[in-house]
Motif scaffolding. Structure first.
Motif, short mmCIF file in Angstrom:
data_model
loop_
_atom_site.label_atom_id
_atom_site.label_comp_id
_atom_site.label_asym_id
_atom_site.label_seq_id
_atom_site.Cartn_x
_atom_site.Cartn_y
_atom_site.Cartn_z
N TYR A 76 0.58 -1.46 0.20
CA TYR A 76 0.39 0.03 -0.17
C TYR A 76 0.69 1.08 -0.23
O TYR A 76 1.96 1.49 0.58
CB TYR A 76 -0.91 0.37 1.03
N LEU A 77 0.43 1.78 -1.06
CA LEU A 77 1.09 3.42 -1.14
C LEU A 77 0.68 4.37 -0.62
O LEU A 77 -0.23 4.82 -0.98
CB LEU A 77 2.12 3.31 -2.59
N VAL A 78 0.89 5.70 -0.04
CA VAL A 78 0.79 7.04 0.25
C VAL A 78 0.76 7.98 -0.25
O VAL A 78 1.83 8.41 -0.41
CB VAL A 78 0.77 7.29 1.70
N PRO A 79 0.33 8.61 -1.50
CA PRO A 79 0.88 10.19 -2.63
C PRO A 79 1.52 10.90 -1.44
O PRO A 79 0.12 11.04 -0.65
CB PRO A 79 -0.04 9.84 -3.12
N GLU A 80 2.14 11.77 -2.38
CA GLU A 80 2.19 12.62 -1.17
C GLU A 80 1.27 13.91 -2.20
O GLU A 80 0.31 14.12 -2.83
CB GLU A 80 3.45 13.80 -1.97
N ARG A 81 0.29 15.18 -1.01
CA ARG A 81 0.17 16.39 -1.58
C ARG A 81 0.14 16.65 -3.00
O ARG A 81 1.23 16.80 -3.14
CB ARG A 81 -0.52 16.65 -0.06
N GLY A 82 -0.70 16.19 -3.91
CA GLY A 82 -1.18 16.78 -4.84
C GLY A 82 -0.33 15.45 -6.03
O GLY A 82 -0.47 15.83 -7.21
N VAL A 83 0.10 14.47 -5.80
CA VAL A 83 0.88 13.29 -6.25
C VAL A 83 -0.12 12.08 -6.88
O VAL A 83 -0.98 12.03 -5.69
CB VAL A 83 1.99 13.17 -5.74
N SER A 84 -0.42 12.36 -8.03
CA SER A 84 -1.53 11.01 -8.30
C SER A 84 -1.51 9.52 -7.99
O SER A 84 -0.09 9.85 -7.15
CB SER A 84 -1.85 11.10 -9.79
N PRO A 85 -2.15 8.71 -7.40
CA PRO A 85 -1.48 7.55 -7.39
C PRO A 85 -1.18 6.81 -8.51
O PRO A 85 0.27 6.34 -8.21
CB PRO A 85 -2.91 6.89 -7.74
N GLN A 86 -0.96 7.33 -9.52
CA GLN A 86 -0.21 6.47 -11.18
C GLN A 86 0.85 6.59 -10.46
O GLN A 86 2.64 6.42 -11.08
CB GLN A 86 -0.38 6.69 -12.22
N ARG A 87 1.40 8.13 -10.60
CA ARG A 87 3.09 8.94 -10.40
C ARG A 87 3.16 8.05 -9.30
O ARG A 87 4.89 8.02 -8.95
CB ARG A 87 2.99 10.23 -10.19
N THR A 88 2.60 7.85 -7.98
CA THR A 88 3.15 6.96 -7.06
C THR A 88 3.68 6.33 -7.18
O THR A 88 4.98 5.85 -6.88
CB THR A 88 2.88 7.10 -5.87
N VAL A 89 2.90 5.11 -7.56
CA VAL A 89 4.02 3.75 -8.07
C VAL A 89 4.88 4.41 -9.19
O VAL A 89 5.90 3.34 -8.33
CB VAL A 89 2.58 3.08 -9.31
N ASP A 90 5.39 5.02 -10.01
CA ASP A 90 5.97 4.58 -10.73
C ASP A 90 7.50 5.49 -9.78
O ASP A 90 8.69 4.61 -10.09
CB ASP A 90 5.11 5.95 -11.81
N ARG A 91 7.58 6.14 -9.65
CA ARG A 91 7.62 6.96 -8.00
C ARG A 91 8.75 6.18 -7.64
O ARG A 91 10.04 5.68 -7.14
CB ARG A 91 7.87 7.96 -7.38
N ALA A 92 7.81 5.04 -7.04
CA ALA A 92 8.06 3.48 -5.87
C ALA A 92 8.99 3.16 -6.71
O ALA A 92 9.65 2.12 -6.01
CB ALA A 92 7.03 3.34 -4.81
N TYR A 93 8.36 2.56 -7.46
CA TYR A 93 9.40 1.47 -8.59
C TYR A 93 9.80 1.61 -9.63
O TYR A 93 10.47 0.87 -10.74
CB TYR A 93 8.18 0.51 -9.15
N GLY A 94 10.27 3.11 -9.60
CA GLY A 94 11.39 3.88 -10.59
C GLY A 94 11.17 4.06 -12.02
O GLY A 94 12.27 2.81 -13.34
N TRP A 95 10.33 3.71 -12.55
CA TRP A 95 9.51 3.58 -13.67
C TRP A 95 10.18 4.89 -14.74
O TRP A 95 10.34 4.89 -15.67
CB TRP A 95 8.19 3.29 -13.72
N GLY A 96 10.26 5.92 -13.86
CA GLY A 96 10.57 7.09 -14.81
C GLY A 96 9.52 7.75 -16.10
O GLY A 96 9.95 7.79 -17.16
N MET A 97 8.58 7.47 -15.92
CA MET A 97 7.14 7.82 -17.02
C MET A 97 7.08 9.47 -16.93
O MET A 97 6.91 9.75 -15.42
CB MET A 97 6.31 6.93 -17.59
N ASN A 98 6.58 9.86 -18.06
CA ASN A 98 5.97 11.62 -17.61
C ASN A 98 4.43 11.50 -17.73
O ASN A 98 4.00 10.80 -18.42
CB ASN A 98 6.52 13.20 -18.92
N TRP A 99 3.78 11.84 -16.71
CA TRP A 99 2.61 11.66 -16.73
C TRP A 99 1.28 13.05 -16.70
O TRP A 99 2.02 14.31 -16.28
CB TRP A 99 1.51 11.80 -14.74
N THR A 100 -0.09 12.59 -17.28
CA THR A 100 -0.14 13.86 -17.60
C THR A 100 -2.18 14.29 -16.81
O THR A 100 -2.60 12.84 -16.39
CB THR A 100 -0.73 14.37 -18.58
#
Length: 435
Positions: A407-431
């Protein structure tokens, strides 16, 4: 009901619940049903269980497990009105996975009216010791109607012994086949769900197959091929044993279905008015291909993927019920496993709740040619709207499935998808995106 007693069945649409108390050291259990004519199955298709969840007649369907309040139920849906005339009995059985029924407290079978949700019959199975399978009850025809009998017959030979006793052909464990050749190749700030910026390339249409050549000579039809033996194996991932090789389970080709089903506790049904009605979970997958391409498969932005062209992953639809027969489903094309570098399967809450607390979910990966792999999610103790479920990595040409349940807890203003990306180092750009 005492053992050996019977009771009339007042309706034909029934829920059969195998139930027991969970706890440390308690093995898992599985419900199954056998449709019998003259005491035996007519074919292996008359066996309904976790690997073969529905009878062709629609009379019996395995719905799956629920875990709430320390009690587990595994459910079969039975429609006696659809049982074929040749079938005289529907046997209701249980098998233990990883232990004996002497270690399973509170084992019982309960027959409920599916429409009214009232108890029709209940049998508490007493005195289990070394048994690893049980026939707990059965429906049988009597004078144009149906009755339920409490049986309580145990087997020490497990599900295999029970199945073969009724005429099922059980498959022996097989060596994995060679892989098919492939081309190289948060809620605190109400964050808006995100979309990646890279679209998938278009696909070339498949070539039509040539029409068959027909002979004018009348000949008898060829004999029907024998039915495939039933596979009884399955793999349950735990914290102690979190990963498994698909190749070692025989899952080297064909389609692999990834299913998520869930249930909310009754006291929290105010989320939805009724169970799961407005709770919208989205099953998603981040992928990285062997050629370096990255992306996401998700309902947001209609990024449903594709099974026969990159990314070889397809999202079947968007479900809000959590039912085991539907739920959220992804399909992965294992014929292209060499095209994968890694796949992260995760789930987000789109609406209906602010976190996964008090939600019970099960993940099942069902390869077309291998044993099913399943695991339950741990209890959520943080305000998390996104959970990483499973990480599938290509290790020396073999896909290895690892249970994450993170279970991941996003930082304020960060989307769930970007949170997963950061946790696993995917390195994608999100809109930002919506569905």
């Amino acid at each position: 009901m005492p053992k050996g007693s019977n009771a009339p069945v007042p309706t034909t649409a029934l829920r059969v619940e195998l139930g027991w108390r969970s706890g440390p050291g308690v093995p898992d259990a599985d419900a199954s049903a056998l449709l019998l004519a003259a005491g035996k199955v007519r074919s292996d298709g008359d066996f309904v269980f976790y690997n073969q969840p529905a009878h062709s007649s629609g009379a019996v369907r395995h719905e799956g497990k629920r875990n709430a309040g320390g009690r587990v139920t595994d459910t079969l849906l039975v429609d006696l009105a659809r049982v074929e005339g040749a079938v005289e009995r529907v046997v209701l059985a249980a098998s233990a996975d990883g232990g004996t029924f002497g270690q399973v407290p509170g084992l019982c079978i309960e027959v409920r009216d599916a429409a009214q949700d009232t108890v029709v019959a209940r049998f508490d199975s007493p005195g289990a010791t070394v048994e690893t399978a049980f026939v707990l009850g059965e429906f049988y025809r009597r004078q144009g109607g149906w009755k339920f009998r409490a049986v309580g017959q145990g087997y020490s030979s497990g599900l295999e012994g029970l199945a073969t006793d009724f005429g099922i052909t059980v498959d022996e464990p097989q060596r994995p086949a060679s892989p098919a050749a492939a081309r190289p190749a948060a809620p605190a700030a109400a964050a808006t769900p995100a979309l990646p910026t890279a679209p998938a390339p278009p696909a070339a249409p498949p070539m039509p197959s040539a029409p068959p050549v027909t002979s004018r000579v009348t000949a008898p039809p060829p004999p029907a091929p024998p039915s495939q033996p039933v596979r009884l194996g399955k793999v349950t991932l735990t914290k102690a044993a979190p990963s498994v090789s698909l190749a070692k389970q025989g899952g080297t080709s064909g389609a692999m279905r990834v299913n998520l089903n869930w249930q909310t506790r009754k006291q929290f049904s105010g989320w939805a008015g009724r169970r799961g009605a407005d709770l919208d979970l989205d099953l998603c997958a981040l992928y990285e291909l062997a050629d370096g391409r990255k992306g996401v498969v998700q309902a947001l932005g209609n990024a449903f993927g594709s099974l026969h062209r990159p990314p070889y992953i397809h999202l079947d639809g968007d479900d809000r019920t959590g039912a085991v027969a539907s739920g959220e489903n992804l399909t992965v094309n294992l014929d292209h496993q060499r095209d994968f570098r890694r796949i992260l399967v995760f789930v987000t809450i789109y609406e209906g709740a602010s976190s996964f607390a008090d939600l019970h979910a099960t993940v099942t990966l069902q390869p077309q040619h291998g044993a099913p792999i399943d695991f339950s999610l741990d209890e959520c103790t943080v305000p998390s709207p996104v959970c990483a479920l499973a990480l599938i990595t290509n290790t020396g040409g073999d896909l290895v499935v690892r249970r994450e349940a993170r279970y991941l807890v996003p930082e304020r203003g960060v989307s769930p998808q970007r949170t997963v990306d950061r946790a696993y180092g995917w390195g994608m750009n999100w809109t930002p995106g919506r569905k």
